[in-house]
Design a protein around this motif. Structure first.
Motif, PDB file in Angstrom:
ATOM      1  N   GLY A 116      -5.758   8.181   3.665  1.00 47.69           N
ATOM      2  CA  GLY A 116      -5.729   6.752   3.903  1.00 47.69           C
ATOM      3  C   GLY A 116      -4.821   6.046   2.913  1.00 47.69           C
ATOM      4  O   GLY A 116      -4.565   6.553   1.823  1.00 47.69           O
ATOM      5  N   PRO A 117      -4.304   4.882   3.282  1.00 46.13           N
ATOM      6  CA  PRO A 117      -3.467   4.119   2.350  1.00 46.13           C
ATOM      7  C   PRO A 117      -4.238   3.701   1.103  1.00 46.13           C
ATOM      8  O   PRO A 117      -5.471   3.594   1.126  1.00 46.13           O
ATOM      9  CB  PRO A 117      -3.074   2.890   3.180  1.00 46.13           C
ATOM     10  N   GLN A 153       0.771   5.445   1.115  1.00 51.50           N
ATOM     11  CA  GLN A 153       0.015   6.425   1.884  1.00 51.50           C
ATOM     12  C   GLN A 153       0.656   7.799   1.787  1.00 51.50           C
ATOM     13  O   GLN A 153       1.836   7.965   2.117  1.00 51.50           O
ATOM     14  CB  GLN A 153      -0.105   6.029   3.356  1.00 51.50           C
ATOM     15  N   TYR A 163       0.847  -1.186   0.000  1.00 53.02           N
ATOM     16  CA  TYR A 163       0.000   0.000   0.000  1.00 53.02           C
ATOM     17  C   TYR A 163       0.887   1.243   0.000  1.00 53.02           C
ATOM     18  O   TYR A 163       2.025   1.225   0.461  1.00 53.02           O
ATOM     19  CB  TYR A 163      -0.887   0.045   1.254  1.00 53.02           C
TER      20      TYR A 163
END
Lengths: 110, 113
Positions: A43-44, A38, A36
Motif C-alpha cells: 500500500g502507499p 508506493q 505518497y
C-alpha cells in the motif's frame, strides 16, 4: 477535486537528488498537496504534505510556489530503495477522499 | 507495520465462490477505505466509510459488497466475481477524510479463476 499531472516515469542514479514535479492548475484555496510513495505489491505510504512555500521532513522536501499551481517533491541523495511510484494528491479536509492518479515511477540505478 | 491489517494476504477463488476480505485498524481512526489496484494501474477508490457510514461508492459493481460493523473493522464480501476482478485490494484508514493521512494495509492479492 483538483486534477494533477505528473511525469509517468523518471530515472536516476544512487546519490543524486531527484525532483518530481506535479501540476495542479485548478487547485482550490483550501486544498493541501500530499505525496505518497508506493512499493510494488504494497500500500502507499504518506511522505509529506504542504500548503505553501517549503516543507521539509526527514524523508523529503516539498516546494510550492506562490501561485500553488504546481509542486515539487525533492528526494535528496536517492538510493536503490527509493525505487517506487510517487503520487501527488490535492484536496482539503472535506468529506471527499483524495484521488490517486497514475503517479510517477522512479527507477534508481546503481 | 502501519497499524492496518488485512486478511487473507492471498486469495484464489472461482467465479462462483463467495469469499470475504477483512481489514482491521488499530489506530483509532474513524474513516476506512477499500481500493482496488490492477496490474500497472493506478489505485481505484471503491468505498469510503466514516463512522461506520458509507460516504462514497464509486460505481462499484454489486458483486462487491462492503460492510463496516464498527470503526475498526471493514469487510469486502465477494461473490460471482470475474477474472478481470483479479487485483490487489488495499484497505486504508485515516482520522477524518479529505487530505488527512491514510494508513494502508499490506493488501490482499486476489486471483479469480
Amino acid at each position: 477535486l483538483a486534477k494533477t499531472t505528473q511525469p509517468i516515469s523518471m530515472d536516476s542514479y544512487e546519490g543524486q537528488e531527484v525532483n518530481i514535479t506535479c501540476s495542479h492548475n485548478n487547485i482550490a484555496t483550501n486544498d493541501y498537496i500530499t505525496w505518497y510513495q508506493q512499493f510494488p505489491s504494497q500500500g502507499p505510504r504518506f511522505i509529506i504534505q504542504g500548503y505553501k512555500t517549503k516543507v521539509t521532513n526527514e524523508v523529503a522536501s516539498l516546494f510550492i510556489p506562490a501561485d500553488r499551481k504546481s509542486s515539487t517533491l525533492s528526494l535528496p541523495r536517492v538510493s536503490l530503495s527509493d525505487t517506487a511510484v510517487y503520487y501527488c494528491l490535492v484536496g482539503d479536509t472535506g468529506r471527499r477522499a483524495l484521488t490517486f492518479g497514475s503517479g510517477t515511477r522512479l527507477q534508481v540505478q546503481p | 507495520e502501519t497499524g492496518v491489517t488485512q486478511t487473507p494476504r492471498h486469495l484464489v477463488m472461482g467465479m462462483t465462490n463467495k469469499k470475504s476480505l477483512k481489514c482491521e485498524q488499530h489506530l483509532g481512526h474513524n474513516a476506512m477505505y477499500w481500493y482496488k489496484q490492477s496490474a500497472k494501474k493506478p489505485l481505484e477508490l471503491m468505498f469510503v466509510y466514516n463512522f461506520k457510514e458509507q460516504t462514497e461508492n464509486n460505481s462499484v459493481p454489486s458483486r462487491f459488497s462492503p460492510e463496516c460493523p464498527n470503526s475498526s473493522h471493514l469487510f469486502l464480501h465477494l461473490h460471482t466475481l470475474q477474472p478481470e476482478d483479479s487485483a490487489l485490494y488495499l484497505c486504508a484508514s485515516s482520522q477524518g477524510q479529505g487530505r488527512n493521512e491514510q494508513f494502508f494495509g499490506p493488501g490482499t492479492r486476489l486471483t479469480v479463476l
